[in-house]
Design a protein around this motif. Structure first.
Motif, PDB file in Angstrom:
ATOM      1  N   LEU A   1       0.841  -1.143   0.060  1.00 28.84           N
ATOM      2  CA  LEU A   1      -0.223  -0.069  -0.072  1.00 28.84           C
ATOM      3  C   LEU A   1       1.030   1.328  -0.034  1.00 28.84           C
ATOM      4  O   LEU A   1       0.626   2.211  -0.721  1.00 28.84           O
ATOM      5  N   GLU A   2       1.982   1.231   0.948  1.00 30.70           N
ATOM      6  CA  GLU A   2       2.923   2.459   0.772  1.00 30.70           C
ATOM      7  C   GLU A   2       3.437   2.456  -0.562  1.00 30.70           C
ATOM      8  O   GLU A   2       3.689   3.691  -1.140  1.00 30.70           O
ATOM      9  N   GLU A   3       3.854   1.489  -1.190  1.00 27.72           N
ATOM     10  CA  GLU A   3       4.508   1.428  -2.665  1.00 27.72           C
ATOM     11  C   GLU A   3       3.598   2.053  -3.386  1.00 27.72           C
ATOM     12  O   GLU A   3       3.821   3.045  -4.342  1.00 27.72           O
ATOM     13  N   TYR A   4       2.345   1.494  -3.419  1.00 27.31           N
ATOM     14  CA  TYR A   4       1.170   1.983  -4.430  1.00 27.31           C
ATOM     15  C   TYR A   4       0.970   3.562  -4.003  1.00 27.31           C
ATOM     16  O   TYR A   4       0.727   4.375  -5.174  1.00 27.31           O
ATOM     17  N   SER A   5       0.819   3.756  -3.000  1.00 24.19           N
ATOM     18  CA  SER A   5       0.525   5.372  -2.553  1.00 24.19           C
ATOM     19  C   SER A   5       1.698   5.953  -3.040  1.00 24.19           C
ATOM     20  O   SER A   5       1.682   7.370  -3.776  1.00 24.19           O
ATOM     21  N   GLU A   6       3.004   5.503  -2.943  1.00 18.49           N
ATOM     22  CA  GLU A   6       4.123   6.369  -3.338  1.00 18.49           C
ATOM     23  C   GLU A   6       4.009   6.674  -5.028  1.00 18.49           C
ATOM     24  O   GLU A   6       4.248   7.819  -5.466  1.00 18.49           O
ATOM     25  N   LEU A   7       3.730   5.502  -5.619  1.00 19.34           N
ATOM     26  CA  LEU A   7       3.505   5.657  -7.104  1.00 19.34           C
ATOM     27  C   LEU A   7       2.406   6.296  -7.479  1.00 19.34           C
ATOM     28  O   LEU A   7       2.593   7.288  -8.666  1.00 19.34           O
TER      29      LEU A   7
ATOM     30  N   GLU B   1      -0.431   8.040 -18.415  1.00 14.84           N
ATOM     31  CA  GLU B   1      -0.108   8.191 -16.990  1.00 14.84           C
ATOM     32  C   GLU B   1      -1.585   7.906 -16.097  1.00 14.84           C
ATOM     33  O   GLU B   1      -1.969   7.449 -15.357  1.00 14.84           O
ATOM     34  N   LYS B   2      -2.623   8.420 -16.973  1.00 17.93           N
ATOM     35  CA  LYS B   2      -4.060   8.191 -16.239  1.00 17.93           C
ATOM     36  C   LYS B   2      -4.364   6.860 -16.086  1.00 17.93           C
ATOM     37  O   LYS B   2      -5.000   6.114 -15.467  1.00 17.93           O
ATOM     38  N   ARG B   3      -4.203   6.070 -17.380  1.00 16.25           N
ATOM     39  CA  ARG B   3      -4.373   4.682 -17.541  1.00 16.25           C
ATOM     40  C   ARG B   3      -3.483   3.923 -16.335  1.00 16.25           C
ATOM     41  O   ARG B   3      -4.191   2.882 -15.673  1.00 16.25           O
ATOM     42  N   THR B   4      -2.290   4.310 -16.076  1.00 17.12           N
ATOM     43  CA  THR B   4      -1.479   3.854 -14.980  1.00 17.12           C
ATOM     44  C   THR B   4      -2.225   3.909 -13.764  1.00 17.12           C
ATOM     45  O   THR B   4      -2.192   3.067 -12.868  1.00 17.12           O
ATOM     46  N   ILE B   5      -2.615   5.231 -13.456  1.00 19.09           N
ATOM     47  CA  ILE B   5      -3.192   5.426 -12.206  1.00 19.09           C
ATOM     48  C   ILE B   5      -4.390   4.729 -11.867  1.00 19.09           C
ATOM     49  O   ILE B   5      -4.621   4.399 -10.732  1.00 19.09           O
ATOM     50  N   GLU B   6      -5.169   4.343 -12.849  1.00 16.54           N
ATOM     51  CA  GLU B   6      -6.503   3.683 -12.839  1.00 16.54           C
ATOM     52  C   GLU B   6      -6.093   2.402 -12.619  1.00 16.54           C
ATOM     53  O   GLU B   6      -6.761   1.585 -11.521  1.00 16.54           O
ATOM     54  N   ALA B   7      -5.145   1.929 -12.964  1.00 14.88           N
ATOM     55  CA  ALA B   7      -4.768   0.303 -12.753  1.00 14.88           C
ATOM     56  C   ALA B   7      -4.081   0.382 -11.336  1.00 14.88           C
ATOM     57  O   ALA B   7      -4.395  -0.787 -10.555  1.00 14.88           O
TER      58      ALA B   7
ATOM     59  N   GLY C   1       1.530   8.921  -5.863  1.00 15.79           N
ATOM     60  CA  GLY C   1       1.952  10.384  -5.725  1.00 15.79           C
ATOM     61  C   GLY C   1       2.742  10.917  -6.670  1.00 15.79           C
ATOM     62  O   GLY C   1       2.736  11.891  -7.350  1.00 15.79           O
ATOM     63  N   LEU C   2       3.559  10.018  -7.113  1.00 15.77           N
ATOM     64  CA  LEU C   2       4.585  10.371  -8.526  1.00 15.77           C
ATOM     65  C   LEU C   2       3.846  10.409  -9.561  1.00 15.77           C
ATOM     66  O   LEU C   2       3.987  11.451 -10.519  1.00 15.77           O
ATOM     67  N   LYS C   3       2.772   9.663  -9.844  1.00 19.90           N
ATOM     68  CA  LYS C   3       1.983   9.757 -11.093  1.00 19.90           C
ATOM     69  C   LYS C   3       1.117  11.080 -11.178  1.00 19.90           C
ATOM     70  O   LYS C   3       1.183  11.677 -12.171  1.00 19.90           O
ATOM     71  N   ARG C   4       0.537  11.469 -10.022  1.00 22.53           N
ATOM     72  CA  ARG C   4      -0.243  12.561  -9.921  1.00 22.53           C
ATOM     73  C   ARG C   4       0.779  13.938  -9.901  1.00 22.53           C
ATOM     74  O   ARG C   4       0.521  14.751 -10.612  1.00 22.53           O
ATOM     75  N   SER C   5       1.856  13.798  -9.584  1.00 21.29           N
ATOM     76  CA  SER C   5       2.950  14.972  -9.978  1.00 21.29           C
ATOM     77  C   SER C   5       3.265  15.233 -11.069  1.00 21.29           C
ATOM     78  O   SER C   5       3.185  16.335 -11.615  1.00 21.29           O
ATOM     79  N   SER C   6       3.534  13.890 -11.860  1.00 20.08           N
ATOM     80  CA  SER C   6       4.055  13.829 -13.359  1.00 20.08           C
ATOM     81  C   SER C   6       2.832  14.477 -14.122  1.00 20.08           C
ATOM     82  O   SER C   6       3.105  15.191 -15.138  1.00 20.08           O
ATOM     83  N   ILE C   7       1.549  13.841 -13.601  1.00 22.30           N
ATOM     84  CA  ILE C   7       0.288  14.520 -14.557  1.00 22.30           C
ATOM     85  C   ILE C   7       0.139  15.911 -14.222  1.00 22.30           C
ATOM     86  O   ILE C   7      -0.066  16.848 -15.407  1.00 22.30           O
ATOM     87  N   ALA C   8       0.477  16.768 -13.050  1.00 21.50           N
ATOM     88  CA  ALA C   8       0.486  17.878 -13.133  1.00 21.50           C
ATOM     89  C   ALA C   8       1.605  18.573 -13.720  1.00 21.50           C
ATOM     90  O   ALA C   8       1.269  19.846 -14.202  1.00 21.50           O
TER      91      ALA C   8
ATOM     92  N   LYS D   1      -5.017   2.358  -8.980  1.00 23.01           N
ATOM     93  CA  LYS D   1      -6.180   2.360  -7.979  1.00 23.01           C
ATOM     94  C   LYS D   1      -6.804   1.098  -7.693  1.00 23.01           C
ATOM     95  O   LYS D   1      -7.294   0.582  -6.664  1.00 23.01           O
ATOM     96  N   LYS D   2      -6.998   0.372  -8.981  1.00 17.46           N
ATOM     97  CA  LYS D   2      -7.718  -0.946  -8.531  1.00 17.46           C
ATOM     98  C   LYS D   2      -6.911  -2.034  -7.990  1.00 17.46           C
ATOM     99  O   LYS D   2      -7.484  -2.830  -6.982  1.00 17.46           O
ATOM    100  N   GLU D   3      -5.773  -2.157  -8.266  1.00 17.35           N
ATOM    101  CA  GLU D   3      -4.771  -2.911  -7.499  1.00 17.35           C
ATOM    102  C   GLU D   3      -4.935  -2.436  -5.847  1.00 17.35           C
ATOM    103  O   GLU D   3      -5.052  -3.304  -4.955  1.00 17.35           O
ATOM    104  N   ASN D   4      -4.785  -1.056  -5.552  1.00 17.65           N
ATOM    105  CA  ASN D   4      -4.810  -0.662  -4.427  1.00 17.65           C
ATOM    106  C   ASN D   4      -5.912  -0.925  -3.632  1.00 17.65           C
ATOM    107  O   ASN D   4      -6.187  -1.237  -2.462  1.00 17.65           O
ATOM    108  N   GLU D   5      -7.458  -1.036  -4.518  1.00 19.45           N
ATOM    109  CA  GLU D   5      -8.564  -1.530  -4.037  1.00 19.45           C
ATOM    110  C   GLU D   5      -8.615  -2.713  -3.439  1.00 19.45           C
ATOM    111  O   GLU D   5      -9.049  -3.225  -2.366  1.00 19.45           O
ATOM    112  N   LEU D   6      -8.127  -3.637  -4.381  1.00 19.77           N
ATOM    113  CA  LEU D   6      -8.174  -5.172  -4.023  1.00 19.77           C
ATOM    114  C   LEU D   6      -7.026  -5.499  -2.818  1.00 19.77           C
ATOM    115  O   LEU D   6      -7.527  -6.363  -1.885  1.00 19.77           O
ATOM    116  N   ILE D   7      -6.096  -4.818  -2.670  1.00 16.97           N
ATOM    117  CA  ILE D   7      -5.136  -4.908  -1.652  1.00 16.97           C
ATOM    118  C   ILE D   7      -5.786  -4.466  -0.296  1.00 16.97           C
ATOM    119  O   ILE D   7      -5.891  -5.174   0.739  1.00 16.97           O
TER     120      ILE D   7
END
Length: 1749
Positions: free
Chosen positions: A1300-1306, A1427-1433, A1308-1315, A1435-1441
């Motif tokens: 979860l920490e790893e996904y959260s970090e990723l 990046e948006k597709r990566t974020i959606e993937a 965050g990185l993806k959101r910053s890259s999108i910004a 998020k799905k993995e994060n919800e499962l975990i």
């Protein structure tokens, strides 16, 4: 009307009692209106039901001749004081309560009773009284019971409420105005119903809770509010109006941190709050559905002892009563207005009234008189009290109006000579009643509760006044009843007691409660039995018949136990299932027989009709029958309820449980040799009892003629069976008469008796009620009997007899125990006397023998007797020796195996001891005293106790590196992505076509501007990071300090652990380590003490050597002294063998030679023996060596001493003095050394005693630890499995957390890259707009090209794919990722232009730059989509975990709960272990009356230091509490100050923002991003424009200078012209003046005709001219101001920003010159206007003068 009310009306139609039968006293119209049933709208107010048709009646067997009025109810002598709220007040002198199936109305002054029977016949649940006292309600029990409203005082049924619950009502109550009625049901539905009782309608109904409800009531202050309470709950209700109608909305009260409690009572307050009671005696104040505060007394004392109930709120005072019999009032205004900061509020009561001793109040009812302070109280101990609660000096004392039995009636017996009955119960009272006069005669209280009763037969007491009573402590008391008015000398006229119950005798035959007492027929023997040894009937199904013993034949001197009594027994075996099975078989056979007959008849009919029928066709096929009921034997056996003899050896039994429903006829078995516990006897016949399968017979009795059998049922009903005379087999027991009288749930009818004349039947049940019935109607009874029963007369001289001694101590000895103790004491006394006589004789013989020996020794040797001669006869000794030897041989043969085993074990033990002993036992003795100190026998410390300790942990080993390794590649990938994006979207530098070459200065300026912009960007980025860090550190609005949270959590855990008794988890390994640690400490302590003893031993050895040297020196000194001056030397310091045990292992050839010689001598004398002889040889060898050593030392000393005396010489006087001084000095040193050693040894002995004490305590602790470890090992396997599961769950949870920490970090990185990509997209758009410039004719075309959407395929490495991609880019019109900034019209018009060819007139470089920017924009869009597709993937993995984490958390919680249960179980087992704690008497502070009690089970043992620490801790906690309060106050002040400061700062920020926005609007004309301004780099185009501007300004300056020259020339010419003009104007003014004179004259002459018109026309012309000049001046002023604003803005910002609303003014001259020109023109215009104004004023003045003239 609601649907519920309609359904109730339908139920009312189906009721068994029709309205025709129930309505009485109504006219026909009302009757017809009542017939409308469920459809009626309103019931008539004067409609009543017929009570005679409603109330329950006796049930009689159909077609029997038993009369309905077989038994007439007479009186009720009891009161169900244990029932909740069983006391109501109808009027000031009329009480009402429930007694079984009756409602009793009791008149207080006359004590007369009126009765209402229940209508259902199954009991009464609750009663209530209308606030106007005109009605009262009776809520019943049964199948769908009713609530009946009675009118008072007529007692006619007024309304019947049907369908409120399924089985029973538990409480009913009216609202304040009496219009509504609330009822609550019991199990199983617990239905709460609000009734419009006047119309028999249900207004609201819903389920209250799923547990017992004790009370429900309306709020007397707020309409629409109700409150209910009960088992572990309180609930608050509201009658709310919703869009669907009126509803009941309930909110359950939350106890929060307060322990849940049963709530018996509560009080509704005017403000909507509620005060309730608790089980532990405190009060709870509820606000909403939460507890506002718990009210207690000071020092945390409870308000009452036991259960407390508030019952009234008057004048701000809360009134409560409790189970402690006290009534207290509390200042509730103080409680309600106080600033309560803690969970408990301490307050003392204002007033207090203690009703009495052994009083337990359960309900209160107020007097019906308004503003009265009189209350009536229900006492659970069987009384009704009248209380004056005015709390004044004139208030009356509590008055006990009535007293009854409390609890189940344990015994009831009737007199054999009068209409009297005696009863007893567990309330410790014995009561005598007159059931003719319906009154209680006398009550006597004892120390224990009564359990059995028996009225002595007339053969025992002819007056019939002797009662035998058994009590629960095993005491039997003989009570004598008589009339004291008949005593000699008694004053019969004076009022006094009618009867006296006097104790005649008290004895204790049992140590258990007395269960039965009975006399034999002759009255000679009284039999008693406790609950374990009943004489006849046992509860477990045993029946024992014991013949009556002969009192004269029994020997009671030693024991009262009866031996060798003939007895027969019977053990009941269940046959009910077998009876049912046989009955089913008979039924099936009857059915088969019936079918067979029907088939035969059918065949006969068919044959008569001429139809040929084959038997095969009509044979029925065998139908598979159902399986017969199985044979069932209940385990444990069914209880035996009652029984009686039928004939000698035969008896009837009534069984309960499974075997209920039959009467079993049994007989005693002939085979009595078997064990009664193993025998199973069956009844030889049985009689089925109708409707008794679930209602067994509990008691039975016959009338005196045995023609009426009365049965008491478990349901509280009474049955009467008429019998034929002499019917001992009960064949005529068929028809019966039954009536429900006691409570159907808990009123088992245990006691049933007939009076001596069979006219009365008396019943007593477990509900505490006693009823009397009469076989005659009351009218005939009054004619037949006297009004009162006759009380027995006293015996002769009874007043002169001394009072019998009572047994008050429950622990007193029984008569058998006392007899056995007395017999043992006698035997012990006789044995002690006999032993003393024998010892005395032996002492005399020994004395005589010693005297003979003394006399023998005093004789001369030649006549002295030898020991052999003193033997009288040698043969006696020889025979004794032979007998002894034979017995020894026999014993040796018997013990040979044991001896061999012991010898082997001893040898192994010795080997192990020699091998494992680390230090031999050293016994160190003092020199001059008897003190001895021994060392400890130490073994080698076990190796398994010494390894390095590894910390015991239950946490799993987590691989912390794996998650970091997993994180690393993704993080690196995420970090690489922005770099790739940055490279991809880096916009190219757009360089427009250069027309003007810049100089070095401008280039340097551009470079510095770029550097400055970069520095500003860096500064802004740094400031953003700082702000981000500050905002990240900014606490949330509800932020709490983690340290405070941790401290609160630890405090809660510690408090919860203390309350729940939760302990730390301890396993066997930890306990083993604790055990090893303690053993190691013990070992170290012993080693330390052994070291001190060894050191002291070494000191003694050194002292011995030193003493020997000193002795030699002393001998040398004494050689020079005469013999009479020589002082004896001190005793020789002998080093004993036990002081140097290691010397035993030191051998030399002499010792070995001596051992060989001793062994050879032993072998010659005894022959070869066993190996154990070696031990005796070693002991003999040691003794020989010790004797030899002592002899050698003594011999050396003697030789030395003798040598010294032989060599004595005469010395002079001086030499003798010196030698004497030396001798004294040596002796003093030796003595002081010896004394010093002894003192040190004594001190060492004292220290060792302390160590021994500590070690003994440690051994006890070791024993306790060992027991704990053994207990813990039992749980090791289960705990290990659970711990393994827990470790697995923790490991999985940590892995998931890392993911979860790893996904959260990723994320965050993806959101910053999108910004960042979005910022770059905006930058591209801004760059494109900047490249277009202003007023670009191709702006629209280039914008369409830039924003055109192109569908591009995925990029490939080959060049062919790149070419295809280019082609596809040209043809594509769609894109998956759309942008909000794109113009939709561009897509529609995309096909109308060619974006691949630069149009004519457009700059090709600008066109190519636009295409490049579009490519970069498309790249950025692709990256954004990816990046948006990566974020959606992600998020799905994060919800499962997250879901998986929840599952694992629940599993972990379940495992932890199981571990906690195991831990609690371990703690419970460990708590049961006995721990030895040695104490001295002065350490015991638990004293009762200055003496130590015998029971120390409640003692708390703790260290005195810990007690002091706890006491100090109390003071510390108080100080800490004060400190924490101060800190809290300071924190609160600081918080308030910070909030105030925050508000001020916020207001200041808003004010500054407003000023900032105003300044921006003033300066720029719009809101501008200053950061963007600061980060703007130098623009080459701008610099070129500046250069071009300077060139234009230089040219214009030169042109302006030329024009200035021309203007000066023209000004000079103008000046000349103006001078000429001035002259002309002067002349003109002169002419004008002359003209004016002429005009004035002319006007005067023309009588001023037309003058005014001329002046107005002239003035109008002048005003028009002035207006034109003013407009011109204002317009020129505005142009000047605008120019100055533009100049100031350009000078301050370098010309970078041009406001959008500025006025563009063409400059044709330098700003300074232009401004001067405008200023000069403006001044001239002003001068002209001023001249014209003055001129006009002059004209006006002249005109006015002329007019005045």
């Amino acid at each position: 009307m609601s649907e519920d009310a309609i359904s109730l009306g339908e139920q009312a139609k189906d009721t068994s009692i029709s309205l025709e039968q129930q309505i009485e006293g109504c006219d026909p119209e009302l009757y017809e209106e009542a017939q409308e049933g469920a459809g009626r709208k309103e019931l008539p107010a004067d409609m009543f039901y017929n009570y005679e048709e409603l109330h329950s009646r006796p049930t009689i067997t159909v077609d029997s001749d038993i009369p309905e009025n077989l038994l007439h109810f007479s009186h009720s002598f009891g009161y169900d004081s244990g029932r909740r709220s069983n006391l109501r007040l109808l009027e000031e002198t009329m009480l009402m309560f429930v007694a079984g199936n009756l409602v009793v109305l009791l008149d207080i002054p006359t004590k007369q009773q009126r009765y209402l029977r229940s209508c259902s016949g199954e009991g009464i649940g609750a009663i209530a009284v209308h606030p106007a006292r005109g009605f009262f309600t009776v809520a019943e029990k049964g199948n769908h019971p009713n609530i009946i409203i009675y009118e008072y005082p007529s007692l006619r049924p007024y309304r019947i409420l049907r369908g409120g619950t399924e089985r029973e009502f538990s409480f009913v109550d009216f609202n304040l105005d009496g219009s509504l009625l609330a009822s609550v049901g019991g199990p199983p539905d617990y239905m709460l119903t609000v009734w419009n009782w006047a119309q028999e309608e249900v207004m609201l109904s819903c389920k209250a809770v799923s547990q017992d409800v004790y009370r429900v009531s309306f709020s007397p202050h707020i309409s629409g509010l109700l409150t209910s309470s009960g088992s572990g709950h309180i609930k608050f209700w509201k009658m709310a109006t919703t869009f669907t109608g009126l509803k009941l909305q309930g909110v359950m009260g939350h106890f929060g941190k307060t322990t849940a409690t049963d709530i018996e009572g509560y009080v509704d307050l005017p403000d909507g709050k509620v005060v309730s009671g608790t089980d532990w005696g405190n009060l709870l104040l509820w606000e909403g559905n939460t507890i506002q505060v718990e009210i207690c007394r000071k020092q945390q004392r409870s308000c009452h002892i036991g259960t407390v109930q508030p019952f009234a709120m008057e004048d701000g005072q809360l009134m409560t009563f409790g189970a402690d019999g006290a009534i207290r009032t509390w200042d509730f205004e103080r409680i309600n207005m106080a600033n309560i900061s803690s969970s408990k509020f301490q307050v003392e009561p204002i007033n207090e009234l203690v009703v009495g001793k052994n009083v337990c109040l359960s309900s209160m009812v107020r007097s019906s008189i308004p503003d009265s302070f009189i209350w009536f109280a229900q006492d659970s101990n069987g009384a009704i009290w009248k209380l004056d609660l005015s709390f004044t000096n004139t208030a009356a004392d509590p008055e006990c109006l009535f007293s009854f039995h409390a609890g189940a009636i344990q015994g009831l017996e009737v007199s054999k000579k009068s209409h009297l009955m005696v009863t007893t119960s567990q309330d410790r009272s014995v009561r005598v009643f007159d059931f003719v006069a319906n009154r209680e005669i006398i009550t006597t209280h004892f120390y224990q509760g009564g359990t059995a009763l028996c009225w002595a037969p007339l053969m025992v007491n002819q007056s019939g006044g002797l009662v035998v009573t058994g009590f629960e402590d095993g005491v039997v008391r003989l009570l004598e009843l008589y009339n004291p008015q008949r005593l000699p000398g008694a004053n019969k006229k004076s009022p006094g007691a009618d009867a006296t119950l006097r104790l005649r005798q008290a004895f204790k035959p049992h140590n258990a409660p007395i269960a039965a007492v009975a006399y034999d027929r002759n009255g000679d023997i009284l039999a008693t039995g406790d609950e374990n040894t009943l004489l006849i009937l046992c509860q477990r199904g045993h029946v024992v018949e014991v013949h009556c013993p002969d009192p004269e034949a029994q020997e009671s001197s030693k024991t009262f136990q009866l031996h060798d009594l003939p007895q027969r027994s019977f053990r009941f075996k269940s046959v009910k299932s077998q009876i049912k099975r046989e009955k089913e078989i008979r039924r099936r056979q009857a059915v088969k027989e019936k079918k067979r007959k029907e088939r035969e008849e059918k065949i006969k009919e068919l044959k008569k009709q001429g139809v040929f029928v084959q038997d095969e066709e009509h044979e029925e096929e065998d139908v598979e029958e159902e399986e017969l009921p199985p044979i069932f034997i209940p385990s444990p056996p069914s209880p035996l309820c009652c029984g009686f003899y039928s004939t000698p050896g035969q008896f009837w039994l009534s069984m309960g449980g499974f075997d209920a429903g039959f009467l079993y006829h049994c007989k005693l078995s002939e085979d009595q040799d078997k064990d009664p516990q193993q025998r199973e006897d069956k009844p030889f016949s049985c009689l089925q009892i109708s409707k008794a399968d679930d209602d067994p017979i509990c008691s039975m009795t016959f009338s005196s003629d045995r023609q009426l059998l009365l049965c008491g049922m478990q349901s509280g009903s009474i049955r009467a069976y008429p019998l034929q005379p002499g019917d001992y087999t009960l064949t005529s027991m068929q028809a019966y008469w039954t009536l429900s009288i006691h409570d159907n749930q808990y009123g088992q009818l245990q006691h049933l008796r007939c009076s001596l004349d069979d006219l009365f039947v008396l019943t007593a049940g477990d509900d505490g009620n006693i009823f009397s019935f009469c076989l005659l109607p009351p009218e005939e009874l009054q004619k037949t009997l006297e009004k009162t029963a006759k009380i027995p007369s006293p015996r002769v001289d009874v007043e002169s007899e001394s009072f019998a001694l009572d047994i008050e101590d429950p622990a007193a000895y029984s008569i058998e125990t006392a007899k056995q103790k007395l017999e043992k004491d006698n035997l012990r006394r006789k044995a002690e006397l006999k032993e003393a006589d024998v010892q005395k004789q032996l002492a005399e013989l020994q004395k005589r023998f010693k005297q003979v020996l003394t006399n023998n020794q005093s004789l001369p040797e030649h006549i002295r007797l030898t020991p052999q001669e003193l033997v009288l006869d040698r043969r006696f000794y020889e025979a004794a020796e032979k007998l002894k030897a034979r017995k020894v041989m026999e014993i040796r043969k018997q013990m040979a195996w044991e001896q061999e085993r012991s010898s082997i074990a001893l040898k192994k033990l010795q080997e192990w001891s020699d091998r494992s002993l680390q230090v031999d036992i050293i016994t160190l003795s003092a020199i001059c005293s008897s003190h001895r100190v021994s060392s400890y026998r130490l073994q080698e410390f076990p190796k398994h106790l010494t390894p390095e300790k590894s910390p015991v942990t239950t946490e799993p080993k987590v691989d912390r590196e794996a998650p970091q390794e997993r994180k690393k590649p993704r993080a690196e990938k995420a970090k690489d992505t922005p770099q790739r994006e940055e490279k991809a979207v880096l916009p190219p530098s757009v360089i427009p076509k250069t027309r003007i070459k810049l100089g070095e200065r401008e280039e340097e300026k551009l470079r510095k501007a770029a550097q400055k912009a970069e520095e500003a960007r860096a500064k802004i980025e740094k400031r953003k990071k700082e702000w981000a860090k500050i905002y990240a550190e900014k606490p949330e609005e509800n932020y709490v300090d983690p340290q405070d949270v941790q401290a609160i959590h630890e405090a809660k855990q510690s408090i919860r652990n203390f309350i729940r008794g939760k302990q730390l988890r301890v396993n066997a390994e930890q306990k083993k380590e604790e055990l090893d640690s303690l053993e190691k400490k013990i070992y170290e302590k012993q080693v330390e003490m052994n070291g001190q003893i060894v050191a002291m031993r070494n000191i003694k050895v050194q002292l011995a050597s030193w003493m020997e040297a000193q002795a030699q020196q002393l001998q040398e000194v004494q050689q020079g002294l005469p013999a009479h001056l020589r002082r004896p030397p001190p005793a020789f310091i002998a080093i004993l063998p036990e002081e140097i045990p290691d010397k035993k292992r030191q051998v030399n050839p002499a010792i070995l030679e001596r051992y060989r010689m001793l062994r050879e001598q032993r072998m010659k004398r005894l022959g070869p023996r066993e190996q154990e002889e070696a031990v005796s040889l070693l002991e003999q060898l040691e003794k020989d060596m010790e004797l030899k050593e002592e002899r050698g030392k003594k011999k050396g000393l003697v030789e030395t001493a003798s040598g010294g005396t032989a060599d004595d010489k005469e010395n002079g006087l001086e030499e003798e003095i010196i030698l004497l001084r030396k001798q004294n000095s040596l002796l003093q040193q030796m003595e002081s050394s010896v004394c010093q050693f002894d003192r040190e040894l004594v001190e060492l002995h004292r220290r060792k005693l302390n160590v021994d004490t500590q070690l003994k305590l440690a051994d006890l602790r070791l024993l306790t630890l060992l027991q704990e470890m053994l207990h813990l090992k039992q749980f090791e396997k289960r705990e290990g499995a659970l711990q393994e599961k827990l470790n697995t769950c923790i490991q999985e949870q940590k892995n998931i957390t890392s993911k979860l920490e790893e996904y959260s970090e990723l994320l965050g990185l993806k959101r910053s890259s999108i910004a960042k990509l979005q910022e770059r997209e905006k930058t591209l758009a801004a760059t494109f707009k900047a490249s277009l410039g202003e007023n670009n004719t191709f702006q629209e075309f280039l914008t369409k090209v830039f924003r055109k959407k192109i569908k591009r395929p995925k990029k490939k490495e080959t060049a062919e794919n790149e070419e295809e991609e280019k082609d596809s880019d040209e043809d594509s019109d769609e894109d998956t990722d759309s942008d909000d900034d794109y113009d939709d019209n561009a897509e529609e018009d995309g096909a109308g232009f060619d974006d691949s060819v630069c149009p004519k007139g457009c700059d090709p470089e600008l066109f190519n730059n636009t295409l490049q920017l579009r490519e970069h924009r498309l790249d950025v869009e692709e990256l954004l989509a990816e990046e948006k597709r990566t974020i959606e993937a992600l998020k799905k993995e994060n919800e499962l975990i997250v879901k998986k984490e929840k599952v694992i958390k629940s599993s972990r919680q379940a495992v932890e709960d199981d571990l906690e249960l195991i831990n609690k179980e371990k703690q419970m087992k460990l708590s049961k272990l006995d721990v030895v704690v040695p104490l001295r008497l002065h350490q015991i502070a638990f004293l009762t009356n200055d003496s130590m009690p015998s029971d120390l089970s409640e003692v708390l043992v703790l260290y005195r230091t810990k007690l002091h620490k706890l006491q100090q801790r109390v003071l510390q906690l108080k100080e800490e509490k004060i400190k924490q309060k101060n800190l809290r106050r300071q924190a609160h002040q600081q918080r308030s100050w910070l909030i105030h400061e925050g508000r001020e700062k916020t207001a200041k920020i808003q004010e500054l923002e407003i000023q900032f926005n105003e300044l921006q609007m003033t300066k720029f004309g719009r809101l501008v991003d200053l950061e963007v301004l600061q980060m703007l780099t130098g623009s080459r185009r701008l610099e070129e424009l500046k250069q071009e501007k300077l060139q234009i300004e230089a040219a214009q300056t030169k042109e302006i200078q030329d024009w200035d020259v021309k203007l000066e020339e023209r000004l000079e010419a103008l000046t000349e012209v103006m001078k000429t003009n001035n002259q002309l104007l002067f002349k003109m003014s002169t002419l004008w003046e002359q003209r004016k004179d002429l005009e004035l004259k002319f006007n005067t002459r023309q009588k001023k005709m037309g003058r005014q018109q001329f002046q107005d026309h002239r003035r109008r012309m002048d005003q028009d001219t002035i207006q034109q000049y003013q407009e011109l001046v204002e317009k020129q002023s505005q142009q000047v101001d605008s120019l100055w604003d533009d100049i100031s803005q350009l000078s301050s910002k370098g010309g970078h920003v041009l406001p959008h609303n500025c006025v563009h003014v063409a400059l044709t001259a330098p700003p300074s010159t232009t401004s001067d020109i405008f200023t000069q023109e403006k001044g001239e215009l002003h001068q002209c206007v001023a001249q014209i104004s003055r001129k006009e004023q002059d004209e006006n003045a002249n005109g006015s003068q002329e007019h005045s003239g």
